[in-house]
Motif scaffolding. Structure first.
Motif, PDB file in Angstrom:
ATOM      1  N   CYS A   1     -18.164  89.548  69.976  1.00  0.00           N
ATOM      2  CA  CYS A   1     -16.946  88.728  69.816  1.00  0.00           C
ATOM      3  C   CYS A   1     -15.729  89.422  70.420  1.00  0.00           C
ATOM      4  CB  CYS A   1     -16.704  88.432  68.342  1.00  0.00           C
ATOM      5  SG  CYS A   1     -17.928  87.341  67.613  1.00  0.00           S
ATOM      6  N   PHE A   2     -15.560  90.705  70.113  1.00  0.00           N
ATOM      7  CA  PHE A   2     -14.400  91.428  70.635  1.00  0.00           C
ATOM      8  C   PHE A   2     -14.491  91.613  72.139  1.00  0.00           C
ATOM      9  CE2 PHE A   2     -12.317  93.694  66.812  1.00  0.00           C
ATOM     10  CZ  PHE A   2     -12.510  92.590  66.020  1.00  0.00           C
ATOM     11  N   MET A   3     -15.696  91.779  72.686  1.00  0.00           N
ATOM     12  CA  MET A   3     -15.869  91.897  74.133  1.00  0.00           C
ATOM     13  C   MET A   3     -15.461  90.600  74.816  1.00  0.00           C
ATOM     14  SD  MET A   3     -18.258  90.975  76.819  1.00  0.00           S
ATOM     15  CE  MET A   3     -19.416  90.270  75.732  1.00  0.00           C
ATOM     16  N   LEU A   4     -15.871  89.489  74.230  1.00  0.00           N
ATOM     17  CA  LEU A   4     -15.507  88.190  74.787  1.00  0.00           C
ATOM     18  C   LEU A   4     -13.999  87.973  74.746  1.00  0.00           C
ATOM     19  CD1 LEU A   4     -16.543  85.461  75.884  1.00  0.00           C
ATOM     20  CD2 LEU A   4     -16.574  84.671  73.522  1.00  0.00           C
ATOM     21  N   LEU A   5     -13.389  88.289  73.612  1.00  0.00           N
ATOM     22  CA  LEU A   5     -11.935  88.147  73.513  1.00  0.00           C
ATOM     23  C   LEU A   5     -11.212  89.093  74.477  1.00  0.00           C
ATOM     24  CD1 LEU A   5     -11.543  87.780  69.647  1.00  0.00           C
ATOM     25  CD2 LEU A   5     -11.256  86.006  71.383  1.00  0.00           C
TER      26      LEU A   5
ATOM     27  N   GLY B   1     -12.949  96.060  74.006  1.00  0.00           N
ATOM     28  CA  GLY B   1     -13.257  95.141  72.914  1.00  0.00           C
ATOM     29  C   GLY B   1     -14.661  95.340  72.365  1.00  0.00           C
ATOM     30  N   ALA B   2     -15.628  95.583  73.266  1.00  0.00           N
ATOM     31  CA  ALA B   2     -17.009  95.798  72.810  1.00  0.00           C
ATOM     32  C   ALA B   2     -17.115  97.058  71.955  1.00  0.00           C
ATOM     33  CB  ALA B   2     -17.948  95.884  74.016  1.00  0.00           C
ATOM     34  N   PHE B   3     -16.525  98.163  72.433  1.00  0.00           N
ATOM     35  CA  PHE B   3     -16.605  99.411  71.664  1.00  0.00           C
ATOM     36  C   PHE B   3     -15.847  99.321  70.345  1.00  0.00           C
ATOM     37  CE2 PHE B   3     -17.738 101.592  75.746  1.00  0.00           C
ATOM     38  CZ  PHE B   3     -18.995 101.985  75.327  1.00  0.00           C
TER      39      PHE B   3
ATOM     40  N   ALA C   1     -12.370  90.202  77.334  1.00  0.00           N
ATOM     41  CA  ALA C   1     -12.528  89.701  78.699  1.00  0.00           C
ATOM     42  C   ALA C   1     -11.642  88.478  78.938  1.00  0.00           C
ATOM     43  CB  ALA C   1     -13.989  89.353  78.948  1.00  0.00           C
ATOM     44  N   ILE C   2     -11.504  87.625  77.947  1.00  0.00           N
ATOM     45  CA  ILE C   2     -10.659  86.434  78.117  1.00  0.00           C
ATOM     46  C   ILE C   2      -9.191  86.825  78.267  1.00  0.00           C
ATOM     47  CG2 ILE C   2      -9.765  84.403  76.909  1.00  0.00           C
ATOM     48  CD1 ILE C   2     -12.597  84.018  75.765  1.00  0.00           C
ATOM     49  N   TYR C   3      -8.703  87.635  77.320  1.00  0.00           N
ATOM     50  CA  TYR C   3      -7.294  88.010  77.374  1.00  0.00           C
ATOM     51  C   TYR C   3      -7.018  89.085  78.421  1.00  0.00           C
ATOM     52  CZ  TYR C   3      -6.657  85.140  73.292  1.00  0.00           C
ATOM     53  OH  TYR C   3      -6.608  84.074  72.433  1.00  0.00           O
ATOM     54  N   GLY C   4      -8.067  89.707  78.952  1.00  0.00           N
ATOM     55  CA  GLY C   4      -7.885  90.690  80.011  1.00  0.00           C
ATOM     56  C   GLY C   4      -7.366  90.096  81.296  1.00  0.00           C
ATOM     57  N   PHE C   5      -7.521  88.797  81.487  1.00  0.00           N
ATOM     58  CA  PHE C   5      -6.988  88.151  82.693  1.00  0.00           C
ATOM     59  C   PHE C   5      -5.459  88.162  82.717  1.00  0.00           C
ATOM     60  CE2 PHE C   5     -11.247  86.237  82.998  1.00  0.00           C
ATOM     61  CZ  PHE C   5     -11.507  86.491  84.336  1.00  0.00           C
ATOM     62  N   VAL C   6      -4.851  88.195  81.526  1.00  0.00           N
ATOM     63  CA  VAL C   6      -3.391  88.196  81.492  1.00  0.00           C
ATOM     64  C   VAL C   6      -2.835  89.588  81.200  1.00  0.00           C
ATOM     65  CG1 VAL C   6      -3.206  85.773  80.859  1.00  0.00           C
ATOM     66  CG2 VAL C   6      -3.351  87.498  79.062  1.00  0.00           C
ATOM     67  N   LEU C   7      -3.687  90.530  80.778  1.00  0.00           N
ATOM     68  CA  LEU C   7      -3.228  91.889  80.501  1.00  0.00           C
ATOM     69  C   LEU C   7      -3.335  92.752  81.754  1.00  0.00           C
ATOM     70  CD1 LEU C   7      -4.828  92.357  76.966  1.00  0.00           C
ATOM     71  CD2 LEU C   7      -2.445  91.889  77.509  1.00  0.00           C
ATOM     72  N   GLU C   8      -2.736  93.930  81.701  1.00  0.00           N
ATOM     73  CA  GLU C   8      -2.566  94.753  82.897  1.00  0.00           C
ATOM     74  C   GLU C   8      -3.883  95.341  83.433  1.00  0.00           C
ATOM     75  OE1 GLU C   8      -0.217  98.784  84.190  1.00  0.00           O
ATOM     76  OE2 GLU C   8       0.547  97.620  82.525  1.00  0.00           O
ATOM     77  N   TRP C   9      -4.797  95.827  82.600  1.00  0.00           N
ATOM     78  CA  TRP C   9      -5.972  96.535  83.095  1.00  0.00           C
ATOM     79  C   TRP C   9      -7.090  95.610  83.564  1.00  0.00           C
ATOM     80  CZ3 TRP C   9      -6.260 100.544  78.578  1.00  0.00           C
ATOM     81  CH2 TRP C   9      -5.220 101.460  78.729  1.00  0.00           C
ATOM     82  N   GLY C  10      -7.015  94.378  83.287  1.00  0.00           N
ATOM     83  CA  GLY C  10      -8.001  93.431  83.779  1.00  0.00           C
ATOM     84  C   GLY C  10      -9.083  93.136  82.753  1.00  0.00           C
ATOM     85  N   PRO C  11      -9.911  92.122  83.037  1.00  0.00           N
ATOM     86  CA  PRO C  11     -10.900  91.660  82.061  1.00  0.00           C
ATOM     87  C   PRO C  11     -12.054  92.634  81.828  1.00  0.00           C
ATOM     88  CG  PRO C  11     -11.093  90.430  84.099  1.00  0.00           C
ATOM     89  CD  PRO C  11      -9.872  91.289  84.220  1.00  0.00           C
ATOM     90  N   ILE C  12     -12.442  93.404  82.819  1.00  0.00           N
ATOM     91  CA  ILE C  12     -13.596  94.301  82.640  1.00  0.00           C
ATOM     92  C   ILE C  12     -13.248  95.435  81.684  1.00  0.00           C
ATOM     93  CG2 ILE C  12     -15.145  95.902  83.807  1.00  0.00           C
ATOM     94  CD1 ILE C  12     -15.035  94.052  86.230  1.00  0.00           C
ATOM     95  N   ILE C  13     -12.149  96.087  81.907  1.00  0.00           N
ATOM     96  CA  ILE C  13     -11.745  97.203  81.037  1.00  0.00           C
ATOM     97  C   ILE C  13     -11.493  96.705  79.614  1.00  0.00           C
ATOM     98  CG2 ILE C  13      -9.979  98.983  80.648  1.00  0.00           C
ATOM     99  CD1 ILE C  13     -11.825  99.588  82.975  1.00  0.00           C
TER     100      ILE C  13
END
Length: 151
Positions: free
Chosen positions: A66-70, A89-91, A72-84
């Motif tokens: 769940c946290f990995m998905l969130l 979120g996963a960890f 990745a979704i919000y990573g598109f608008v944050l500075e480091w990007g969806p992968i990081i």
């Protein structure tokens, strides 16, 4: 016929034995055997050879996903990007899930007393006495009853 019943360690088993002796079942036909309890603490981590059905990693996997998905979704608008943010979120979800499950397991270990069988009562009786013996055992708090016909 053999009648086997399990009881918690209480005064009710003594009352049941006394009642059975009043119903023409001699003392030689009754055997009460106490069970030893496991003294070592329950192990938290399962191995390939031993598992007790308690999993510490189910909540970790669910919250990690769940946290990995969130992330990745919000990573598109944050500075480091969806992968990081997905990895972060996963960890963090896996760590949170593991800690929550550990807290719940530790709490349940000291929690409410569960009903356990502590004494096994075996009675040798005739077939026509079976119903009376069963009634007496249920009335005096037996946890479970079984009967076996003579071999």
């Amino acid at each position: 016929m053999f009648v086997i019943a399990t009881f918690e360690n209480s005064l009710f088993i003594e009352m049941a034995i006394t009642e059975l002796e009043k119903c023409d079942i001699s003392n030689e036909q009754i055997l009460a055997a106490p069970l030893d309890k496991k003294t070592e603490p329950r192990q938290l981590f399962d191995t390939i050879h031993r598992a007790d059905g308690l999993s510490l990693f189910d909540a970790s996997a669910i919250l990690g996903t769940c946290f990995m998905l969130l992330g990745a979704i919000y990573g598109f608008v944050l500075e480091w990007g969806p992968i990081i943010w997905g990895i972060i979120g996963a960890f963090s979800g896996m760590l949170l899930g593991f800690l929550l499950k550990m807290i719940l397991v530790k709490k349940n270990r000291r929690g409410v007393k569960k009903m356990t069988s502590e004494i096994v009562l075996m009675i040798r009786c005739e077939k026509d006495q079976w119903k009376k013996v069963e009634t007496i055992l249920w009335e005096h708090g037996a946890l479970g009853i079984s009967h076996i016909k003579h071999l």
